[in-house]
Design an enzyme around this catalytic site. Structure first.
Site, PDB file in Angstrom:
ATOM      1  N   TYR A  41      -8.565   4.563   6.213  1.00  0.00           N
ATOM      2  CA  TYR A  41      -8.131   5.223   5.093  1.00  0.00           C
ATOM      3  C   TYR A  41      -7.321   6.361   5.506  1.00  0.00           C
ATOM      4  CZ  TYR A  41     -11.266   2.169   2.289  1.00  0.00           C
ATOM      5  OH  TYR A  41     -11.798   1.312   1.758  1.00  0.00           O
ATOM      6  N   SER A  42      -6.154   6.470   4.532  1.00  0.00           N
ATOM      7  CA  SER A  42      -5.485   7.850   5.142  1.00  0.00           C
ATOM      8  C   SER A  42      -5.922   9.132   4.330  1.00  0.00           C
ATOM      9  CB  SER A  42      -4.113   7.698   4.318  1.00  0.00           C
ATOM     10  OG  SER A  42      -3.222   6.623   4.813  1.00  0.00           O
ATOM     11  N   CYS A 222       4.193   5.268   2.084  1.00  0.00           N
ATOM     12  CA  CYS A 222       2.725   4.934   2.314  1.00  0.00           C
ATOM     13  C   CYS A 222       2.209   4.274   1.155  1.00  0.00           C
ATOM     14  CB  CYS A 222       2.150   6.185   2.399  1.00  0.00           C
ATOM     15  SG  CYS A 222       0.311   5.927   2.938  1.00  0.00           S
ATOM     16  N   GLU A 262       3.954   4.158   6.795  1.00  0.00           N
ATOM     17  CA  GLU A 262       2.364   3.885   6.895  1.00  0.00           C
ATOM     18  C   GLU A 262       2.011   2.832   5.630  1.00  0.00           C
ATOM     19  OE1 GLU A 262      -1.031   6.129   8.324  1.00  0.00           O
ATOM     20  OE2 GLU A 262      -1.428   6.331   6.139  1.00  0.00           O
ATOM     21  N   TYR A 264      -0.133  -1.006   4.205  1.00  0.00           N
ATOM     22  CA  TYR A 264      -1.121  -1.763   4.526  1.00  0.00           C
ATOM     23  C   TYR A 264      -1.322  -2.814   3.646  1.00  0.00           C
ATOM     24  CZ  TYR A 264      -2.328   1.526   0.801  1.00  0.00           C
ATOM     25  OH  TYR A 264      -2.217   2.492  -0.059  1.00  0.00           O
TER      26      TYR A 264
END
Length: 264
Positions: A41-42, A222, A262, A264
């Site tokens: 997790y960011s 992101c 980044e 996901y």
């Protein structure tokens, strides 16, 4: 030099918490008897944390649920293990966290007057929330931000905006240093009459964005990885309209360490 902003932490889900099904009970399906693999997790806060005591870290987590396309009902056996574990946790619960890890999204602080273009969707706003707290909320002698921070945030509707009050306050307090543009896919339309996505906002402000990139601005992405093809196509189309090669430009941005992704 870069700060710890933008790094990730890994959360471990213990055995017996939030089963994927009645038989798994939090076990790793590939390694029976072992806990689930960690989830990344960011970090949505700075190194000092929201309490400015250096003892906390904030995460931005959306509860993952699954609805059966046939029945339209929620299927608890397929819900997200870690997101539900975190969302159901209560004050005082112990959670195993490791990190920080990852360097691609670290906020460069060697030039406090640099420009930073941040493009996020949904919970992908997490690292940018940390950046902006560092720039506009913290009083740190070693870093006095005097550049431009420009946030593009894409969500479905106004109710889905995360940290909107914080960002709006920055906009009011630092109008010369912060810009905030929202793409609300279910409420706004792009120039073609379709849904408004972040790539449409990028195209709308493409001249300014490309000029900033040519001047050394950093650009960050992101969110869900599905956001990138549309963004890349838009940037390529805009570059071609400007008589530039996007492949060459992207290569140069990466070489200059201006390009940060980044997903996901």
């Amino acid at each position: 030099m870069a700060s710890a902003l933008g790094a990730q932490v890994a959360v471990a889900v213990p055995i017996g918490r939030h089963p994927r099904s009645s038989s798994l009970k939090g076990e790793n399906p590939k390694k029976p008897g072992a806990p689930n693999t960690v989830r990344l997790y960011s970090i949505a806060s700075t190194r000092y944390g929201d309490s400015f005591d250096g003892r906390t870290a904030s995460l931005c987590v959306r509860r993952a649920v699954y609805y059966d396309p046939v029945t339209g009902k929620e299927d608890p056996s397929k819900k997200g293990i870690c997101s539900n574990f975190l969302c159901d946790s209560k004050p005082g619960d112990k959670i195993q966290i490791t990190g920080p890890a990852g360097k691609i999204m670290l906020l460069p602080e060697d030039d406090p007057n640099a420009s930073h273009i941040m493009i996020g969707t949904g919970t992908g706003v997490a690292p940018f929330r940390g950046y902006l707290r560092r720039m506009f909320m913290e009083d740190v002698p070693a870093f006095k931000f005097g550049g431009l921070a420009w946030l593009f945030l894409g969500v479905a509707n106004t109710d889905s905006l995360l940290y909107d009050e914080e960002f709006t306050n920055y906009l009011q307090q630092y109008p010369e240093n912060f810009r905030y543009d929202k793409a609300l896919s279910r409420e706004q339309q792009n120039k073609s009459g379709g849904k408004m996505y972040v790539q449409d906002k990028i195209e709308e402000y493409s001249d300014e964005i490309f000029k900033l990139l040519d001047s050394g601005a950093h650009i960050y992405f992101c969110g869900l990885k599905g956001m990138m093809p549309g963004i890349q196509d838009t940037l390529k189309r805009v570059a071609e309209q400007r008589g530039e090669s996007w492949d060459q430009k992207l290569s140069q941005l990466k070489k200059n360490k201006q390009w940060h992704v980044e997903v996901y």
